[in-house]
Motif scaffolding. Structure first.
Motif, PDB file in Angstrom:
ATOM      1  N   PHE A   1       0.825  -1.210   0.000  1.00 22.60           N
ATOM      2  CA  PHE A   1       0.000   0.000   0.000  1.00 22.60           C
ATOM      3  C   PHE A   1       0.859   1.259   0.000  1.00 22.60           C
ATOM      4  O   PHE A   1       1.703   1.449   0.885  1.00 22.60           O
TER       5      PHE A   1
ATOM      6  N   PHE B   1      -6.943  16.422   1.391  1.00 19.86           N
ATOM      7  CA  PHE B   1      -6.814  15.313   0.440  1.00 19.86           C
ATOM      8  C   PHE B   1      -8.021  14.403   0.492  1.00 19.86           C
ATOM      9  O   PHE B   1      -8.889  14.542   1.338  1.00 19.86           O
TER      10      PHE B   1
ATOM     11  N   GLY C   1      -9.214  10.053  -0.664  1.00 20.03           N
ATOM     12  CA  GLY C   1      -8.723   8.728  -1.022  1.00 20.03           C
ATOM     13  C   GLY C   1      -9.888   7.955  -1.605  1.00 20.03           C
ATOM     14  O   GLY C   1     -10.952   7.877  -0.975  1.00 20.03           O
TER      15      GLY C   1
ATOM     16  N   TYR D   1      -5.477   2.882  -6.127  1.00 20.90           N
ATOM     17  CA  TYR D   1      -5.827   3.886  -5.110  1.00 20.90           C
ATOM     18  C   TYR D   1      -5.520   5.271  -5.665  1.00 20.90           C
ATOM     19  O   TYR D   1      -4.417   5.527  -6.147  1.00 20.90           O
TER      20      TYR D   1
ATOM     21  N   ARG E   1      -5.308   9.398  -5.059  1.00 22.37           N
ATOM     22  CA  ARG E   1      -5.096  10.372  -3.996  1.00 22.37           C
ATOM     23  C   ARG E   1      -5.183  11.791  -4.588  1.00 22.37           C
ATOM     24  O   ARG E   1      -4.196  12.353  -5.040  1.00 22.37           O
TER      25      ARG E   1
ATOM     26  N   TYR F   1      -3.870  -3.062   2.968  1.00 18.43           N
ATOM     27  CA  TYR F   1      -3.311  -1.922   3.702  1.00 18.43           C
ATOM     28  C   TYR F   1      -2.410  -2.389   4.840  1.00 18.43           C
ATOM     29  O   TYR F   1      -1.355  -1.816   5.082  1.00 18.43           O
TER      30      TYR F   1
ATOM     31  N   LYS G   1     -10.661  16.308   5.966  1.00 18.80           N
ATOM     32  CA  LYS G   1      -9.557  15.409   5.623  1.00 18.80           C
ATOM     33  C   LYS G   1      -8.359  16.293   5.272  1.00 18.80           C
ATOM     34  O   LYS G   1      -8.074  16.547   4.093  1.00 18.80           O
TER      35      LYS G   1
ATOM     36  N   GLY H   1      -6.862   6.045  10.735  1.00 18.80           N
ATOM     37  CA  GLY H   1      -7.272   6.218   9.340  1.00 18.80           C
ATOM     38  C   GLY H   1      -8.493   5.404   8.971  1.00 18.80           C
ATOM     39  O   GLY H   1      -8.648   4.993   7.819  1.00 18.80           O
TER      40      GLY H   1
ATOM     41  N   GLY I   1     -12.697   1.633   5.917  1.00 10.81           N
ATOM     42  CA  GLY I   1     -12.224   2.812   5.208  1.00 10.81           C
ATOM     43  C   GLY I   1     -11.826   2.399   3.805  1.00 10.81           C
ATOM     44  O   GLY I   1     -11.771   1.202   3.500  1.00 10.81           O
ATOM     45  N   THR I   2     -11.543   3.377   2.969  1.00 11.32           N
ATOM     46  CA  THR I   2     -11.176   3.068   1.590  1.00 11.32           C
ATOM     47  C   THR I   2      -9.930   2.188   1.553  1.00 11.32           C
ATOM     48  O   THR I   2      -9.901   1.162   0.875  1.00 11.32           O
ATOM     49  N   ALA I   3      -8.905   2.588   2.300  1.00 13.06           N
ATOM     50  CA  ALA I   3      -7.656   1.823   2.284  1.00 13.06           C
ATOM     51  C   ALA I   3      -7.828   0.490   3.003  1.00 13.06           C
ATOM     52  O   ALA I   3      -7.392  -0.554   2.519  1.00 13.06           O
TER      53      ALA I   3
HETATM   54  C1  COI Z   1      -8.040   6.193   3.028  1.00 11.22           C
HETATM   55  O1  COI Z   1      -8.544   5.148   3.434  1.00 11.22           O
HETATM   56  O2  COI Z   1      -8.228   6.606   1.878  1.00 11.22           O
HETATM   57  C2  COI Z   1      -7.206   7.030   3.898  1.00 11.22           C
HETATM   58  O3  COI Z   1      -6.976   8.150   3.579  1.00 11.22           O
HETATM   59  C3  COI Z   1      -6.665   6.475   5.146  1.00 11.22           C
HETATM   60  C4  COI Z   1      -5.217   6.219   5.196  1.00 11.22           C
HETATM   61  C5  COI Z   1      -4.999   5.178   6.251  1.00 11.22           C
HETATM   62  C6  COI Z   1      -4.546   5.832   3.939  1.00 11.22           C
END
Ligand code: COI
Ligand code: PLP
Length: 366
Positions: free
Chosen positions: A34, A80, A82, A146, A148, A178, A205, A244, A311-313
């Motif tokens: 990741f 930001f 994600g 992913y 960003r 992740y 964020k 996160g 979460g996304t990650a």
């Molecule tokens: C996401 O899940 O997109 C985040 O920003 C959290 C981070 C742990 C990468």
């Protein structure tokens, strides 16, 4: 000839002089981890107070030049997002709820005194990058691309006020799991530090929130845990979120709870999606406060059967163990629970095109 409005939203494509070699890319895509490797391209869009958003470009990924006095470097005016792109079984590419990311990005922008980016431009920018880097999708199971998107204040000015120039950038990183440990359930450390206070920036964020979480996160890692958990600032009693990820708790009586959105936690898009999916599964889902003491007691009595991070990650990750200054406790068997598995399977099936999308969440890239 393009009109002025069109020239502001029409992307310029710059040729890449030296994309990553096929053999190197194949090796990365087979084991992406990741956040450590980046694709060939990036998107940039500029903002100035007299011209607004302009000069959208898809160009080679690479270093950016900043004036040493740029506001972001001094006062951390940065936000930001994600989100992930998926390759569906029919070969098409899709994003998951990018409109929700665009809306949250603009909520963060408002909190950090930054200009909002029209939602269509946010989505087009991510689509442009996915198209340019369509050969960067991981080949491992559960892999995705992913994305960003982020915005920084670029004006060279040391007075403390909102900057007058910004840069929006989108980069992409092939992603697998992740958590490095790959353990079936993660272990979390309850921090004595505070992440966010009422009236602060906890719901935005912004990079600053994460900077403040790094000492507690390092402490968690040093003690052998995977993630840090933050409690509320005022009473240090109520569970807020992980470094996160958001949190859910599943009870033996069929209820599922998650901390409410009071302004001190991130309104997760995975969290919102899971609330909807769990209700469709017939669960009684509540957004309500839950204390650490109650969690310990309920885990001990067997009332609480599962807990998971999302979460996304992190996607959906079971929590097996919780430790803090008052000792530790285990949840259920300490491994992945059934409900967690079921919700994860439904969510990922929708994201990956394995199940029809009845919610309008899947955004196809054409
Ligand atoms: C996401 O899940 O997109 C985040 O920003 C959290 C981070 C742990 C990468
Ligand atoms: N909470 C924090 C602090 C996060 O960084 C994230 C990740 O983006 C989340 C929660 C989950 O949000 P989402 O599901 O939108 O990725």
């Amino acid at each position: 000839m393009a009109t002025l409005a069109e020239s502001r939203t029409q992307f310029t494509h710059l040729p890449h002089p030296a994309p990553v070699a096929d053999s190197v890319r194949a090796e990365i895509l087979a084991n992406p981890g990741f956040g450590a490797c980046f694709t060939d391209h990036m998107v940039t869009i500029e903002w100035s107070d007299n011209a607004g958003w302009h000069s959208p470009t898809v160009g080679p990924y690479g270093p950016i030049t900043l004036d040493p006095a740029a506001s972001v470097l001094h006062y951390a005016q940065e936000i930001f997002e994600g989100l992930k792109a998926y390759r569906h079984p029919d070969g098409t590419l899709a994003l998951f709820r990018p409109d929700a990311n665009a809306a949250r990005f603009n909520a963060s922008a408002r909190r950090l005194a930054m200009p909002e980016l029209p939602s269509e431009l946010f989505i087009t920018a991510t689509e442009e990058l996915v198209r340019a880097d369509a050969n960067w999708f991981p080949t491992v199971e559960g892999g995705s691309l992913y994305l960003r998107p982020f915005m920084i204040a670029t004006e060279a000015f040391l007075g403390v006020r909102p900057a007058k120039a910004y840069k929006f950038i989108v980069i992409a990183s092939p992603a697998g799991n992740y958590f490095k440990s790959g353990a079936p359930a993660v272990s979390i450390w309850v921090s004595d530090y505070t992440r966010a206070a009422p009236g602060g920036t906890g719901a935005a964020k912004c990079g600053g929130n994460y900077a403040a979480s790094l000492v507690p996160t390092a402490e968690a890692f040093a003690k052998g845990h995977d993630q840090v958990l933050f409690l509320d600032a005022a009473e240090h009693n109520w569970i807020e979120e992980l470094g996160g990820m958001n949190l859910f708790f599943a009870f033996a009586d069929g209820t599922l709870t998650t901390p409410p959105l009071t302004g001190t936690i991130l309104p997760g898009i995975t969290r919102d999606s899971l609330i909807q999916l769990a209700r469709e599964e017939g669960l009684d889902v509540r957004e309500e406060r839950y204390s650490l003491d109650q969690w310990r007691d309920d885990a001990g009595s067997g009332q609480l059967i599962e807990a998971f991070a999302c979460g996304t990650a992190a996607v959906v990750t079971p929590i097996g163990k919780v430790a803090g200054r008052d000792g530790e406790f285990t949840i259920g068997s300490g491994g992945p629970g059934q409900l967690t598995g079921k919700l994860k399977a439904r969510l990922t099936a929708i994201q990956r095109g394995g199940e029809p999308d009845s919610h309008g969440w899947v955004h196809h890239i054409t």
